[in-house]
Scaffold this motif. Structure first.
Motif, PDB file in Angstrom:
ATOM      1  N   GLN A   1      -2.753 -50.382 -22.340  1.00 42.06           N
ATOM      2  CA  GLN A   1      -4.504 -50.527 -22.535  1.00 42.06           C
ATOM      3  C   GLN A   1      -3.769 -49.743 -23.886  1.00 42.06           C
ATOM      4  O   GLN A   1      -3.679 -48.697 -23.905  1.00 42.06           O
ATOM      5  N   ALA A   2      -3.739 -50.200 -25.078  1.00 35.89           N
ATOM      6  CA  ALA A   2      -3.219 -49.326 -26.540  1.00 35.89           C
ATOM      7  C   ALA A   2      -4.045 -48.466 -27.046  1.00 35.89           C
ATOM      8  O   ALA A   2      -5.312 -47.895 -27.002  1.00 35.89           O
ATOM      9  N   ALA A   3      -3.531 -46.780 -26.840  1.00 35.28           N
ATOM     10  CA  ALA A   3      -4.441 -45.972 -27.662  1.00 35.28           C
ATOM     11  C   ALA A   3      -3.592 -45.643 -28.769  1.00 35.28           C
ATOM     12  O   ALA A   3      -2.820 -45.782 -28.434  1.00 35.28           O
ATOM     13  N   HIS A   4      -4.024 -45.326 -30.089  1.00 31.33           N
ATOM     14  CA  HIS A   4      -3.829 -44.409 -31.587  1.00 31.33           C
ATOM     15  C   HIS A   4      -4.494 -43.279 -31.097  1.00 31.33           C
ATOM     16  O   HIS A   4      -5.454 -43.105 -31.185  1.00 31.33           O
ATOM     17  N   SER A   5      -3.564 -42.710 -31.744  1.00 29.81           N
ATOM     18  CA  SER A   5      -3.724 -41.401 -32.506  1.00 29.81           C
ATOM     19  C   SER A   5      -3.110 -40.248 -33.632  1.00 29.81           C
ATOM     20  O   SER A   5      -1.708 -41.102 -33.334  1.00 29.81           O
ATOM     21  N   LEU A   6      -3.031 -40.120 -34.247  1.00 29.75           N
ATOM     22  CA  LEU A   6      -2.899 -38.882 -35.898  1.00 29.75           C
ATOM     23  C   LEU A   6      -2.707 -37.462 -35.052  1.00 29.75           C
ATOM     24  O   LEU A   6      -4.106 -37.255 -34.668  1.00 29.75           O
ATOM     25  N   PHE A   7      -1.404 -37.033 -35.011  1.00 29.18           N
ATOM     26  CA  PHE A   7      -1.196 -35.577 -34.954  1.00 29.18           C
ATOM     27  C   PHE A   7      -1.141 -35.367 -36.091  1.00 29.18           C
ATOM     28  O   PHE A   7      -0.366 -35.219 -37.574  1.00 29.18           O
ATOM     29  N   LEU A   8      -1.779 -33.708 -36.464  1.00 24.76           N
ATOM     30  CA  LEU A   8      -1.243 -32.926 -37.915  1.00 24.76           C
ATOM     31  C   LEU A   8      -0.393 -31.811 -37.006  1.00 24.76           C
ATOM     32  O   LEU A   8      -0.725 -31.164 -36.187  1.00 24.76           O
ATOM     33  N   LEU A   9       0.689 -32.073 -37.336  1.00 23.38           N
ATOM     34  CA  LEU A   9       2.035 -31.311 -36.631  1.00 23.38           C
ATOM     35  C   LEU A   9       2.292 -29.733 -37.663  1.00 23.38           C
ATOM     36  O   LEU A   9       2.698 -29.893 -38.860  1.00 23.38           O
ATOM     37  N   SER A  10       2.199 -28.241 -36.990  1.00 22.73           N
ATOM     38  CA  SER A  10       2.791 -27.643 -38.195  1.00 22.73           C
ATOM     39  C   SER A  10       3.610 -26.277 -37.243  1.00 22.73           C
ATOM     40  O   SER A  10       3.878 -26.626 -36.019  1.00 22.73           O
TER      41      SER A  10
END
Length: 200
Positions: free
Chosen positions: A185-194
């Motif tokens: 069950q695919a899940a998508h996410s976007l991370f802003l990395l610092s």
């Protein structure tokens, strides 16, 4: 979903071939249907690194993830074994990292296996000097297995820009896209990395 994940790391040499790294990282959910700013977890970790050759090293890592402070999730303790190989070319480097992790947050224990390929290079000339920027990009494959669940396959892609502030201080900012559990069950996410790395 969108997340912001800042990190501060401190590294120092104990001996010519042996070093430590301590880091603290916070994950904040900043977008889910609408803009929010909810802290989800804080990770505190330590890695002991031993250099085998100029371009190869092994490491043992410990991490404690605080989640119960912010939700009903259990805290997690994680062990990590790591092998790293770096090859240097005329104006870029390739890094190969293999990790095995054991995640303890109740029963059963989750076992995760990871492979990451990274490329980095200076944006000015062939050598990175103080005050100059550099580019990093990586792709990582992950497999998580446990007795009571189906195997989970994840994929991560990241791009970042870094700045060598001085010989002991590096700042990087970038984006990471995660495709999680895509075989079930695919899940998508976007991370802003610092990240801010200090080399003592």
């Amino acid at each position: 979903m969108g997340y912001w994940e800042p990190e501060i790391g401190i590294s120092y040499k104990v001996a010519p071939l042996y070093s430590h790294k301590f880091s603290i990282e916070k994950r904040t959910l900043w977008f889910e249907d609408k803009t929010v700013f909810d802290v989800e977890q804080i990770d505190v970790s330590h890695f002991s690194n031993y250099k085998l050759l100029d371009n190869q090293s092994i490491a043992l890592g410990l991490m404690y993830r605080f989640e119960s402070l912010f939700s009903d999730e259990r805290d997690e303790f994680r062990l990590t074994e790591q092998y790293n190989l770096t090859t240097t070319h005329i104006n870029y480097r390739l890094g190969h990292r293999i990790r095995a992790e054991q995640q303890f947050s109740g029963t059963p224990i989750n076992h995760r296996f990871r492979y990451r390929l990274t490329i980095d290079f200076p944006l000015q000339g062939t050598r990175l000097d103080v005050g100059e920027m550099f580019f990093i990009s990586s792709i990582e494959n992950l497999l998580t297995v446990a007795k009571t669940q189906k195997p989970e396959y994840d994929q991560r892609y990241s791009i970042s820009l870094g700045l060598l502030l001085n010989k002991k201080l590096t700042l990087t900012n970038g984006l990471e896209y995660r495709l999680e559990n895509y075989s079930n069950q695919a899940a998508h996410s976007l991370f802003l990395l610092s990240s801010l790395n200090i080399d003592l």
